[in-house]
Design an enzyme around this catalytic site. Structure first.
Site, PDB file in Angstrom:
ATOM      1  N   LYS A  54      24.049  32.988  42.819  1.00 30.18           N
ATOM      2  CA  LYS A  54      22.700  33.093  42.256  1.00 30.18           C
ATOM      3  C   LYS A  54      22.296  31.805  41.556  1.00 30.18           C
ATOM      4  CE  LYS A  54      19.935  36.040  39.182  1.00 30.18           C
ATOM      5  NZ  LYS A  54      18.837  36.354  40.098  1.00 30.18           N
TER       6      LYS A  54
ATOM      7  N   HIS B 152      25.887  37.055  38.013  1.00 29.73           N
ATOM      8  CA  HIS B 152      26.562  35.755  38.069  1.00 29.73           C
ATOM      9  C   HIS B 152      27.157  35.344  36.728  1.00 29.73           C
ATOM     10  CE1 HIS B 152      22.587  33.749  36.706  1.00 29.73           C
ATOM     11  NE2 HIS B 152      22.389  35.049  36.728  1.00 29.73           N
ATOM     12  N   ARG B 153      26.424  35.563  35.647  1.00 33.70           N
ATOM     13  CA  ARG B 153      26.895  35.101  34.334  1.00 33.70           C
ATOM     14  C   ARG B 153      28.082  35.936  33.833  1.00 33.70           C
ATOM     15  NH1 ARG B 153      23.888  31.080  33.819  1.00 33.70           N
ATOM     16  NH2 ARG B 153      21.632  31.079  34.174  1.00 33.70           N
TER      17      ARG B 153
ATOM     18  N   ASP C   8      21.049  33.720  27.319  1.00 36.99           N
ATOM     19  CA  ASP C   8      21.856  33.877  28.541  1.00 36.99           C
ATOM     20  C   ASP C   8      23.315  33.485  28.343  1.00 36.99           C
ATOM     21  OD1 ASP C   8      19.803  34.873  30.046  1.00 36.99           O
ATOM     22  OD2 ASP C   8      19.414  33.046  31.167  1.00 36.99           O
TER      23      ASP C   8
ATOM     24  N   ASP D 106      18.398  32.392  44.025  1.00 32.60           N
ATOM     25  CA  ASP D 106      17.111  32.433  43.335  1.00 32.60           C
ATOM     26  C   ASP D 106      16.100  31.448  43.917  1.00 32.60           C
ATOM     27  OD1 ASP D 106      18.168  34.370  41.697  1.00 32.60           O
ATOM     28  OD2 ASP D 106      17.365  33.498  39.854  1.00 32.60           O
TER      29      ASP D 106
ATOM     30  N   ASN E 223      17.155  39.948  43.413  1.00 28.15           N
ATOM     31  CA  ASN E 223      17.222  40.228  41.968  1.00 28.15           C
ATOM     32  C   ASN E 223      16.830  38.994  41.177  1.00 28.15           C
ATOM     33  OD1 ASN E 223      17.643  41.659  39.610  1.00 28.15           O
ATOM     34  ND2 ASN E 223      19.867  41.459  39.638  1.00 28.15           N
TER      35      ASN E 223
ATOM     36  N   GLU F 241      20.081  41.027  34.883  1.00 28.61           N
ATOM     37  CA  GLU F 241      20.677  41.492  36.132  1.00 28.61           C
ATOM     38  C   GLU F 241      21.377  42.843  35.949  1.00 28.61           C
ATOM     39  OE1 GLU F 241      20.026  37.193  37.012  1.00 28.61           O
ATOM     40  OE2 GLU F 241      20.298  38.456  35.261  1.00 28.61           O
TER      41      GLU F 241
END
Length: 518
Positions: free
Chosen positions: A466, A440-441, A361, A84, A128, A389
């Site tokens: 990310k 990623h999460r 998140d 990012d 993204n 995402e």
């Protein structure tokens, strides 16, 4: 439980491993070694120790753009090194911003433009990175040169909404066109010699707080003072803590911003001089994963660079773990979580409905912990997570069900009924392959679950780059080991078969010991 991929004796076509049901459909196959080099098997263990998480993504991208717009040099330390921030820096360089790293890549020295961004020679490709994409959607309108700027991204970014921000900017005279699907990138911005007019703006703020921050960050260089009114459209303003982060950073840069009535911001259009130095605090979102590892494994983990003084709303996540039976301790700059020693009976669901609007998140981290707790956890007010995402709520439900967890989607969230007996799953069981959808999460949340439930594999380990590139190294440091799934060709014409390869971070263990997975 989801079965492992089939292994026929021979095959002339690629073997599909799994597909997902998000708008971007891309089957993950096992046709090459490269496809499987990105797959990790997580091994249960007990997490203990101390880690420093990377710098905050939210703060990093705000500071980068503010320093690029300000006057003078700014030295930024503990900047997040991730996909990012990389795309943000690449885009800024295309617009004439000069920067350089010290020898250890620990401090970035950036020279501001005084609000004078240059017209880029090519499109701004943002992968993204939703934050960077939305921030630059306003910023490129500051360019005082006639031309066109295209802001685009990967296939998933082209599905992520941006219409409310574009509509608000259009009321100030900005000329922005959609190049493909209406309401999403790519967009084409027509720039003018006069730059951005600014003025009075009403913005729908019920989908993404990034729209709000985008306008506020560029406001000091508008031709007219900006008054920004937020319209929650009966749903309330989304993710208010992230707006508060923006306001706090703007003030620290010396920008005159006020909120004299709720959700109405006034920004003086006055250039500012950059701070000489800025240290980015640890990412509170990233901190949730090592802390959750302690919660589910009964260990003790300290995050050394994120504590009570953090401006990030996600820093309060540890309070939810406390409600589930963990012990927590926070100083101004550190957070420590100790999980219950009685893992089957000591980790319990949160009885009341969990409103996670202020830390949306992290609902996946909480869902992973809830999956092995006693009782049912209901998480609400996270509906903006459907346009991240991936559709994170849908994805979480699908992948948890693969692991044997009872769960379902709610109108604005998710309900998870814990199954502590998953901890006793046989190590001889078939591997459950988790598809993170390049999110990623999602990957890190299922790594938390894999720390207590045997035979969970993450199929896109590198997507953590990310925001948390050192995640797998930190997990290893805390005592959660992983092995890489590789493919080898048993004989000419034979199908590729997964193999297990221990991942080492240093020393002799780099000579990896391989064993067949059967």
């Amino acid at each position: 439980l989801a079965p492992a991929p089939p292994n026929p004796a021979s095959a002339s076509t690629s073997l599909p491993l799994l597909t997902h049901l998000t708008p971007v459909r891309r089957p993950l196959t096992m046709t090459t070694t490269a496809a499987c080099d990105d797959m990790l098997l997580v091994h249960p263990g007990t997490a203990n120790g101390e880690v420093a998480v990377p710098g905050s993504k939210s703060i990093s991208n705000r500071v980068l753009l503010l320093a690029a717009l300000g006057s003078g040099k700014c030295k930024v330390s503990n900047l997040l090194h991730s996909d990012d921030t990389e795309v943000m820096l690449t885009a800024l360089k295309k617009m004439g911003i000069e920067y350089g790293w010290d020898e250890g890549k620990e401090v970035l020295s950036l020279s501001g433009s005084g609000g004078r961004l240059s017209l880029p020679a090519s499109e701004l490709y943002m992968k993204n990175a939703g934050t960077a994409t939305r921030f630059l959607t306003t910023a490129v309108n500051l360019i005082r040169e006639k031309g066109k700027v295209i802001v685009t991204g990967n296939e998933r970014m082209k599905k992520r909404p941006i219409a409310d921000l574009v509509d608000a900017l259009a009321t100030t005279g900005c000329k922005i066109e959609y190049k493909e699907g209406k309401g999403c990138p790519p967009i084409e911005v027509t720039t003018a010699e006069g730059g951005w007019a600014g003025g009075d703006i009403t913005l729908a703020a019920n989908v993404s707080s990034q729209y709000v921050s985008s306008i506020l960050i560029s406001s000091p260089f508008a031709a007219n003072p900006v008054t920004l009114r937020l319209d929650g459209r009966d749903q309330g303003v989304c993710s208010r803590p992230y707006i508060d982060i923006t306001v706090d950073i703007l003030k620290k840069f010396g920008i005159e911003i006020s909120e004299k009535e709720a959700n109405v911001f006034s920004v003086v259009n006055k250039p500012y001089k950059n701070k000489d130095a800025w240290s980015v605090e640890g990412d509170a979102s990233s901190a949730s994963y090592p802390l959750a590892l302690a919660a589910v494994t009964g260990g003790t983990v300290t995050v050394s660079n994120c504590g009570k003084q953090s401006t990030q709303g996600d820093a309060k996540f540890c309070g939810l773990l406390e409600k589930m039976g963990c012990s927590i301790a926070q100083t101004e700059t550190t957070t420590t979580v100790t999980g219950p020693k009685d893992l089957k009976n000591g980790l319990n669901a949160i009885k009341e409905e969990v409103d996670m609007d202020s830390m949306t998140d992290l609902f996946m981290t909480l869902a992973a912990v809830a999956a092995v707790s006693n009782g049912t956890t209901k998480i609400v007010n996270i509906d903006n997570q459907r346009v991240k995402e991936c559709n994170r709520i849908e994805a979480m439900v699908q992948e948890l069900k693969k692991c044997g967890v009872e769960c379902k989607e709610l109108p604005t969230g998710i309900e998870v009924t814990g199954n502590p007996s998953l901890r006793d799953r046989s190590s001889d069981s078939e591997i459950v392959y988790i598809d993170p959808r390049d999110d990623h999460r999602l990957a890190m949340s299922f790594a938390v679950l894999g720390a207590v439930v045997p035979k969970i594999a993450i199929t896109e380990k590198s997507c953590v780059n990310k925001t948390y590139p050192t995640f797998w190294v930190d997990a290893k440091k805390l005592g959660i080991s992983t092995t890489m799934l590789k493919t080898t060709k048993a004989s000419a014409g034979a199908a590729k078969r997964p193999r297990e390869e221990t991942i080492a971070t240093s020393g002799p263990a780099l000579q990896r010991q391989k064993t067949d997975l059967e």
